[in-house]
Design an enzyme around this catalytic site. Sequence first.
Site, PDB file in Angstrom:
ATOM      1  N   SER A 406       0.816  -1.212   0.000  1.00  0.00           N
ATOM      2  CA  SER A 406       0.000   0.000   0.000  1.00  0.00           C
ATOM      3  C   SER A 406       0.851   1.263   0.000  1.00  0.00           C
ATOM      4  CB  SER A 406      -0.975  -0.009   1.172  1.00  0.00           C
ATOM      5  OG  SER A 406      -0.325  -0.337   2.357  1.00  0.00           O
ATOM      6  N   HIS A 427      -3.031  -2.830  -5.752  1.00  0.00           N
ATOM      7  CA  HIS A 427      -3.339  -2.424  -4.382  1.00  0.00           C
ATOM      8  C   HIS A 427      -4.837  -2.531  -4.132  1.00  0.00           C
ATOM      9  CE1 HIS A 427      -3.510   0.941  -1.152  1.00  0.00           C
ATOM     10  NE2 HIS A 427      -3.473  -0.251  -0.617  1.00  0.00           N
ATOM     11  N   GLU A 439      -6.151   0.026  -6.974  1.00  0.00           N
ATOM     12  CA  GLU A 439      -5.121   0.892  -7.565  1.00  0.00           C
ATOM     13  C   GLU A 439      -4.139  -0.008  -8.309  1.00  0.00           C
ATOM     14  OE1 GLU A 439      -4.472   4.901  -4.889  1.00  0.00           O
ATOM     15  OE2 GLU A 439      -3.556   3.074  -4.157  1.00  0.00           O
ATOM     16  N   ASN A 477      -3.682   6.658  -0.422  1.00  0.00           N
ATOM     17  CA  ASN A 477      -3.097   6.794   0.920  1.00  0.00           C
ATOM     18  C   ASN A 477      -2.226   8.036   1.051  1.00  0.00           C
ATOM     19  OD1 ASN A 477      -4.422   4.645   1.974  1.00  0.00           O
ATOM     20  ND2 ASN A 477      -2.731   3.200   1.745  1.00  0.00           N
TER      21      ASN A 477
END
Length: 697
Positions: A406, A427, A439, A477
């Site tokens: 991540s 991801h 992702e 993130n």
Amino acid sequence: MPEAIAYERQGDIAILKAQNPPVNALGLDMRKGLVDGIARAEADDGVKAVLIYGDGRTYFAGADIREFGKTPQEPYLPDVCNRIEASPLIVVSAMHGTALGGGLEIALSSHYRIAVPSARMGLPEVHLGLIPGATGTQRLPRLTGVEKAIEVITSGRQIGAKEAQSLGIIDRVAEGEPREIGLAYVQDLLDSGAERRAVSELPAPQPIDFDAAYEATLKKSRGQLSPAYGVRAVQAACELPFAEGVAEERRLFMELMGTDQRQGMIHAFFSERAVGKLPELDGVDPRPINAIAVIGGGTMGAGIATSALLAGLPVVLLEMTPEAAEAARKRIEGNLGGALKRGKLSQEKFDALTQTALTLTTSYDDLKDVDLVIEAVFEEMGVKKKVFAELDRVCKPGAVLASNTSYLDVDEIAASTTRPGDVLGLHFFSPAHVMKLLEIVDADKTAPEVLATGFALGKRMGKISVRAGVCDGFIGNRILKTYRTAADHMVLDGASPYQIDKALTDFGFAMGPYAVADLAGLDIGWATRKRLAPTRDPRERVPSYMDKLCEDGHFGQKTGKGYYIYEAGKRAGVPNPEVTKLIEAERAELGLSPRDFTDDEIIRRYMAAMVNEAAKVVGEGIARRPLDVDMVKLFGYGFPRYRGGPLKWADLQGLPALLDDIKSYAREDEYFWQPAPLLEQLVAEGKTFDDLNKAAG
Ligand code: 3H9
């Protein structure tokens, strides 16, 4: 180009065939064509009935959404509906595919309706920030009664043919091609001397307590207006003569058409479809994927395996020990058990997936035949590199090697193999069999067909796949870290975590950032703070009040205590007074005197941080287009769909004012609030983020 509505005569039946691929949307030509077609049938000697059906894959799937926001052109859809119903000829609609929105409204204006068993229908306008605006809110309740009509309109859900028949929405279900079943039905009607039949002439439906229904709907939709407007439109069907009810529906529809919510939701609709289309993948064929492997059977690995199994892919799951492999099997069975309980999966299918399609192993050699591997092990570079070295050793040439990291550097992971072109990031978001976002991390050396394979896999798993470049945290993130930090700063300066959570759920987020932190586990943030501490810029403001709580073993929901206290059996927590004390102590230690924040100020700062970081992410090419960021936040981070995404929200707010805000915050903390060059450029050029979406095609 063929005409939008083809006219044909068969005996005493006129046939109107819609041909506007791909979904027979009711654009201007279609509306004109329907009106002309009805008039032509009426003038055509000997014609007694009209059949309407759609060529290609569906009956009309609704109004042409691309026309929304532009000046409406006559004939308007409600008038087309009324014109159809007013015909003295018997008008029959034969439906297949998806009869949605304006499409279903055309059908409801026909005198009789038939559908193939696989047909689905509904009024999904609420998902576009609208209500049905072509008489659907007036006709549907006359057929189904008020309560069912409200449920159908406010949920926007699709209804199968059988259910539609039982609700009185359609008259018949028959196997076959729409044209054939339609003609047979018309013939039956003519043979039996059936009369023309108009829904608008049915008695007005029985009213309910509309104020209560309105309030309940508003509460349920968390700030989204359109469902509640749907209730008021149905109310008009009960209280007003048909024509006045139609006028009231139009008024409400046009009011919603003018809202930001409508713009946000239509942006979401088109972006959801555009996000997987990358110009660089045009004409690039993905590699065939017939079997995959997952490394690691924790929550994430098991979720990914579940998702792959549900997509029909055989999965080999590798764990370190037979015990861990058994635990992974239990997790996967638990995940699939949910679908079994809800009736989404038969027992037979469940058995096939868990016993035949799933293989557990502790040996890398069992991965030699798979086409793609997804690694979901502990987030540490050394561990990842070891896994990839093994994969490099055993996997067949051409196998795609993916990491579910991540935030780690996928370039570095790729470089540790002899085949970096085959490596990419996939991801997933936890729980991976539920969350829609994927992702797809395009590393420096990722080959185009490997990237295309990632998108093909995402599509097969029913994910919204977004391409991301390599950076710490990728798109989602990385941006999350920034707006979470903005929230933490507000806490140090005087806001409470509870006020912030409340302001943001009122804004429409599914959860506030502190409730999310409790859910994800406070140990994650604690570990990150410790990891980053040695290299942290001294100008960075990082609160440490939660460290104390973590040191005492309180990690949020899983331990029953975090920002909130969670009592057994209750999902929502109550504020933890200990946290308030720790915050006060830290403020005192830092010599900060707390000030008040209004909810508006909280939202403004939180969103400004989100937009600013998002603009950096787009400016650096980590996200290709603003819409990619919007889709990441919508599908992975609980951003309210009716606001379209952070960059659509920013456009609607106006970028110059937002940049001014950022600059004013920078006067307090110029390290954190550094304006994104892209944002400054757009403001200087008088452009919006959406201009960039359009320029990208
Ligand atoms: C309405 O009817 C208002 C009225 O009450 C009142 C008016 C006064 N318009 O989704 P797909 C495009 S509101 C324009 O990939 P699928 C779509 O963008 C409308 N374009 O296929 C895509 O284009 P591209 C109520 C539309 O098989 C292509 O068609 N109706 C429209 O996965 C294929 O679509 C709805 O809300 C449209 N209405 O799903 C239905 N619909 O290839 C909206 C689709 O360039 N549509 N396109 O990317 C859907 O839910 C799905 O598209 C559908 C097909 C289920 C039909």
